[in-house]
Motif scaffolding. Structure first.
Motif, short mmCIF file in Angstrom:
data_model
loop_
_atom_site.label_atom_id
_atom_site.label_comp_id
_atom_site.label_asym_id
_atom_site.label_seq_id
_atom_site.Cartn_x
_atom_site.Cartn_y
_atom_site.Cartn_z
N LYS A 109 -48.74 32.10 -6.36
CA LYS A 109 -48.30 33.50 -6.45
C LYS A 109 -48.72 34.27 -5.20
CE LYS A 109 -49.42 37.65 -8.93
NZ LYS A 109 -50.37 38.20 -9.88
N ASP A 110 -49.95 34.09 -4.75
CA ASP A 110 -50.41 34.75 -3.54
C ASP A 110 -49.60 34.33 -2.32
OD1 ASP A 110 -52.36 36.05 -5.01
OD2 ASP A 110 -53.97 34.67 -4.43
N LYS A 111 -49.27 33.04 -2.24
CA LYS A 111 -48.49 32.54 -1.11
C LYS A 111 -47.06 33.10 -1.15
CE LYS A 111 -51.75 30.52 0.74
NZ LYS A 111 -52.38 31.28 1.80
N LEU A 112 -46.50 33.25 -2.34
CA LEU A 112 -45.15 33.82 -2.46
C LEU A 112 -45.14 35.29 -2.03
CD1 LEU A 112 -43.92 32.21 -5.78
CD2 LEU A 112 -42.95 31.86 -3.50
N ILE A 113 -46.19 36.02 -2.38
CA ILE A 113 -46.31 37.41 -1.94
C ILE A 113 -46.41 37.47 -0.42
CG2 ILE A 113 -47.83 39.43 -1.95
CD1 ILE A 113 -48.45 38.68 -4.94
N SER A 114 -47.21 36.57 0.15
CA SER A 114 -47.33 36.51 1.61
C SER A 114 -46.00 36.17 2.25
CB SER A 114 -48.37 35.46 2.03
OG SER A 114 -49.64 35.80 1.55
N LEU A 115 -45.30 35.23 1.66
CA LEU A 115 -44.01 34.81 2.20
C LEU A 115 -43.02 35.97 2.18
CD1 LEU A 115 -42.35 32.47 3.31
CD2 LEU A 115 -41.79 31.86 0.96
N LYS A 116 -43.02 36.74 1.12
CA LYS A 116 -42.14 37.90 1.01
C LYS A 116 -42.43 38.89 2.15
CE LYS A 116 -42.34 41.59 -1.84
NZ LYS A 116 -42.57 42.28 -3.09
N GLU A 117 -43.72 39.10 2.43
CA GLU A 117 -44.10 40.01 3.51
C GLU A 117 -43.69 39.45 4.87
OE1 GLU A 117 -48.26 40.57 2.87
OE2 GLU A 117 -47.95 41.77 1.07
N ILE A 118 -43.85 38.14 5.04
CA ILE A 118 -43.48 37.50 6.30
C ILE A 118 -41.99 37.61 6.55
CG2 ILE A 118 -43.26 35.24 7.40
CD1 ILE A 118 -46.02 34.59 6.07
N LEU A 119 -41.20 37.43 5.51
CA LEU A 119 -39.74 37.50 5.66
C LEU A 119 -39.29 38.91 6.06
CD1 LEU A 119 -38.62 35.25 2.69
CD2 LEU A 119 -38.51 34.71 5.13
N ALA A 120 -40.12 39.89 5.82
CA ALA A 120 -39.78 41.26 6.19
C ALA A 120 -40.13 41.57 7.66
CB ALA A 120 -40.51 42.24 5.28
N PHE A 121 -40.87 40.67 8.33
CA PHE A 121 -41.22 40.90 9.74
C PHE A 121 -39.96 41.01 10.59
CE2 PHE A 121 -45.49 38.41 9.53
CZ PHE A 121 -46.13 39.52 9.06
N GLU A 122 -39.97 41.99 11.45
CA GLU A 122 -38.85 42.12 12.39
C GLU A 122 -39.18 41.43 13.71
OE1 GLU A 122 -37.23 46.03 12.71
OE2 GLU A 122 -37.40 46.36 10.56
N ASN A 123 -40.46 41.33 14.02
CA ASN A 123 -40.89 40.68 15.26
C ASN A 123 -40.79 39.17 15.11
OD1 ASN A 123 -42.88 39.25 16.95
ND2 ASN A 123 -43.33 41.32 17.71
N LYS A 124 -40.05 38.52 15.99
CA LYS A 124 -39.80 37.07 15.89
C LYS A 124 -41.08 36.26 15.96
CE LYS A 124 -35.31 37.17 18.11
NZ LYS A 124 -34.57 36.72 19.27
N GLU A 125 -42.00 36.66 16.84
CA GLU A 125 -43.24 35.89 16.99
C GLU A 125 -44.08 35.97 15.72
OE1 GLU A 125 -44.03 33.70 19.37
OE2 GLU A 125 -41.99 34.15 20.01
N ASN A 126 -44.19 37.16 15.13
CA ASN A 126 -44.94 37.30 13.88
C ASN A 126 -44.28 36.49 12.77
OD1 ASN A 126 -46.77 39.00 15.08
ND2 ASN A 126 -45.87 40.87 14.27
N PHE A 127 -42.97 36.49 12.76
CA PHE A 127 -42.23 35.75 11.74
C PHE A 127 -42.51 34.25 11.86
CE2 PHE A 127 -38.45 33.51 10.26
CZ PHE A 127 -38.30 34.04 9.00
N ARG A 128 -42.36 33.72 13.08
CA ARG A 128 -42.62 32.29 13.30
C ARG A 128 -44.06 31.93 12.95
NH1 ARG A 128 -39.95 32.76 18.70
NH2 ARG A 128 -37.77 32.49 18.24
N TRP A 129 -44.98 32.77 13.41
CA TRP A 129 -46.39 32.52 13.14
C TRP A 129 -46.64 32.52 11.63
CZ3 TRP A 129 -50.10 35.18 10.47
CH2 TRP A 129 -51.40 34.70 10.59
N GLY A 130 -46.08 33.48 10.92
CA GLY A 130 -46.28 33.59 9.48
C GLY A 130 -45.73 32.40 8.72
N ILE A 131 -44.54 31.95 9.08
CA ILE A 131 -43.94 30.78 8.42
C ILE A 131 -44.81 29.55 8.66
CG2 ILE A 131 -41.98 29.18 8.48
CD1 ILE A 131 -41.29 31.72 6.98
#
Length: 88
Positions: A48-70
């Motif tokens: 559940k915690d990882k899904l919440i994190s994933l939801k936040e990551i998918l909202a990143f507009e910055n490509k580097e933050n997105f890649r890093w988060g995934i």
């Protein structure tokens, strides 16, 4: 085909590649989550915690933050599986 059409066609191809890569990452993440649940049914809060994190990551507009988060999510899930396997 003129230059403008070729440029638009190339943009479409790049977008399709990005979507395919995201799809591939999502399949891998969901597979890892499934494997964790199969190994330890008590890990639902962790997932559940990882899904919440994933939801936040998918909202990143910055490509580097997105890649890093995934990549971060995938690596933490892989480590969790290793821990569960070593726990046995």
């Amino acid at each position: 085909m003129n230059r403008k059409e070729m440029k638009e066609n190339n943009k479409e191809k790049v977008e399709i590649k990005k979507i395919c890569k995201l799809r591939q990452n999502m399949i891998e993440i969901l597979s890892l989550m499934t494997e964790i649940i199969e190994k330890d049914e008590n890990s639902l809060n962790y997932i559940k915690d990882k899904l919440i994190s994933l939801k936040e990551i998918l909202a990143f507009e910055n490509k580097e933050n997105f890649r890093w988060g995934i990549n971060f999510i995938k690596e933490t899930l892989k480590r969790r599986i290793e821990l569960l396997e070593n726990k046995k």
